[in-house]
Design a protein around this motif. Structure first.
Motif, short mmCIF file in Angstrom:
data_model
loop_
_atom_site.label_atom_id
_atom_site.label_comp_id
_atom_site.label_asym_id
_atom_site.label_seq_id
_atom_site.Cartn_x
_atom_site.Cartn_y
_atom_site.Cartn_z
N HIS A 228 -7.01 1.41 -1.45
CA HIS A 228 -6.19 2.57 -1.78
C HIS A 228 -5.09 2.14 -2.76
O HIS A 228 -4.94 0.94 -3.02
N PRO A 229 -4.33 3.03 -3.32
CA PRO A 229 -3.31 2.66 -4.31
C PRO A 229 -2.19 1.79 -3.71
O PRO A 229 -1.82 1.93 -2.54
N PHE A 230 -1.65 0.93 -4.57
CA PHE A 230 -0.53 0.06 -4.22
C PHE A 230 0.56 0.21 -5.28
O PHE A 230 0.29 0.60 -6.42
N GLY B 273 0.81 -1.19 0.00
CA GLY B 273 0.00 0.00 0.00
C GLY B 273 0.86 1.25 0.00
O GLY B 273 1.85 1.34 0.72
N SER B 274 0.47 2.25 -0.80
CA SER B 274 1.26 3.47 -0.92
C SER B 274 1.23 4.31 0.36
O SER B 274 2.03 5.23 0.51
N ALA C 96 0.60 4.19 7.64
CA ALA C 96 -0.12 3.06 8.23
C ALA C 96 0.82 1.97 8.73
O ALA C 96 0.44 1.15 9.56
N GLY C 97 2.07 1.93 8.21
CA GLY C 97 2.98 0.86 8.58
C GLY C 97 2.55 -0.47 8.00
O GLY C 97 1.59 -0.57 7.23
N TRP C 98 3.34 -1.51 8.36
CA TRP C 98 3.01 -2.87 7.91
C TRP C 98 2.57 -3.67 9.13
O TRP C 98 3.21 -3.56 10.18
N PRO C 99 1.44 -4.39 9.02
CA PRO C 99 0.65 -4.72 7.84
C PRO C 99 -0.53 -3.80 7.58
O PRO C 99 -1.40 -4.12 6.76
N GLU D 279 -10.81 -2.07 7.62
CA GLU D 279 -9.37 -1.83 7.55
C GLU D 279 -8.56 -2.98 8.13
O GLU D 279 -7.39 -3.15 7.78
N ASP D 280 -9.15 -3.77 9.00
CA ASP D 280 -8.45 -4.93 9.56
C ASP D 280 -8.45 -6.11 8.62
O ASP D 280 -7.48 -6.88 8.57
#
Length: 253
Positions: free
Chosen positions: A216-218, A123-124, A129-132, A209-210
């Motif tokens: 959103h863009p990747f 995810g851009s 947001a961090g990973w994951p 979101e979970d």
């Protein structure tokens, strides 16, 4: 028999129309003799100090010299020089990012225990947001310790790392030739394909979101790791050098 034949012809015709109606948004054929800096970024080093081993105990150091373009192919080489493993990793972050569509990537994986080539997306919004949290789409992962096996996976806040959102597919003689890997992705589901054959569909309920951070863009990432948590603790040093080869990437609306 006639009815079946008519149905088959009608279905084939519809599939052909659907394919011809796809709008090509972006394509990369790796023309020329070098990687386009307008489209791609290099990732280098071993991930330290913030993410040593790239978070997976990988052994390689990424170096741009191990990424080459020749005769219309991207070639990522993994090699061992002295006691050090080297390989290449590139991404399109900030240069080519997409939300939804159909993605096709034609590539040829190498053979050898300890290799871990991958075609994937992040995810851009990963800086925020961090990973994951930003989400990860693993279009294709291959580990040499499991010959002829393709892994297709998704990482979300609800399930990541050893994610339950995954499928393994056996493709006999996988490393002998090129294969096409892809996803069809929208706000409701992600379908994975190998050589145009559907192998896995992800469509959780509910989609929040979970469970579905894919609205959103990747951007794309292409790399070949050595060893690591997934690549395996054992590396066959007799195999080097080895190349992970990508022919093209196409993104359709």
């Amino acid at each position: 028999m006639k009815l079946k034949a008519l149905l088959f012809l009608s279905f084939s015709h519809l599939v052909l129309i659907a394919q011809n109606d796809k709008e090509l948004l972006w394509e990369e054929h790796f023309n020329g003799d070098s990687l386009s800096s307008l489209r791609w970024n290099y990732e280098t080093g071993d991930g330290c100090p913030d993410l040593c081993g790239w978070g997976n105990n990988e052994r390689q150091i990424y170096n741009k010299d191990y990424v080459t373009v020749k005769d219309g192919f991207l070639m990522i080489t993994a090699d061992k020089v002295g006691d050090t493993y080297y390989s290449g990793k590139i991404n399109t972050r900030g240069k080519a990012e997409f939300r939804y569509g159909t993605i096709e990537i034609r590539a040829k994986v190498p053979k050898g225990k300890g290799l871990w080539p991958a075609l994937w997306m992040l995810g851009s919004n990963i800086a925020e947001a961090g990973w994951p949290g930003a989400g990860e789409i693993d279009i294709m992962e291959y580990v040499g310790r499991q010959p002829d096996t393709v892994h297709t996976s998704l990482h979300t806040p609800e399930s990541h790392g050893n994610t339950v959102n995954t499928k393994t597919t056996v493709v006999p003689g996988l490393a002998r030739d090129f294969h096409t890997y892809g996803v069809s992705w929208n706000s409701e589901r992600i379908i994975f394909f190998i050589d145009s054959r559907e192998v896995y569909t992800f469509s959780p309920e509910p989609k929040n979101e979970d469970t579905y951070p894919f609205k959103h863009p990747f951007y794309f990432l292409i790399n070949m790791a050595v060893g690591g948590n997934f690549g395996g603790p054992e590396v066959d040093d007799s195999i080097f050098p080895q190349q992970f080869i990508v022919d093209y990437i196409k993104v359709y609306r």
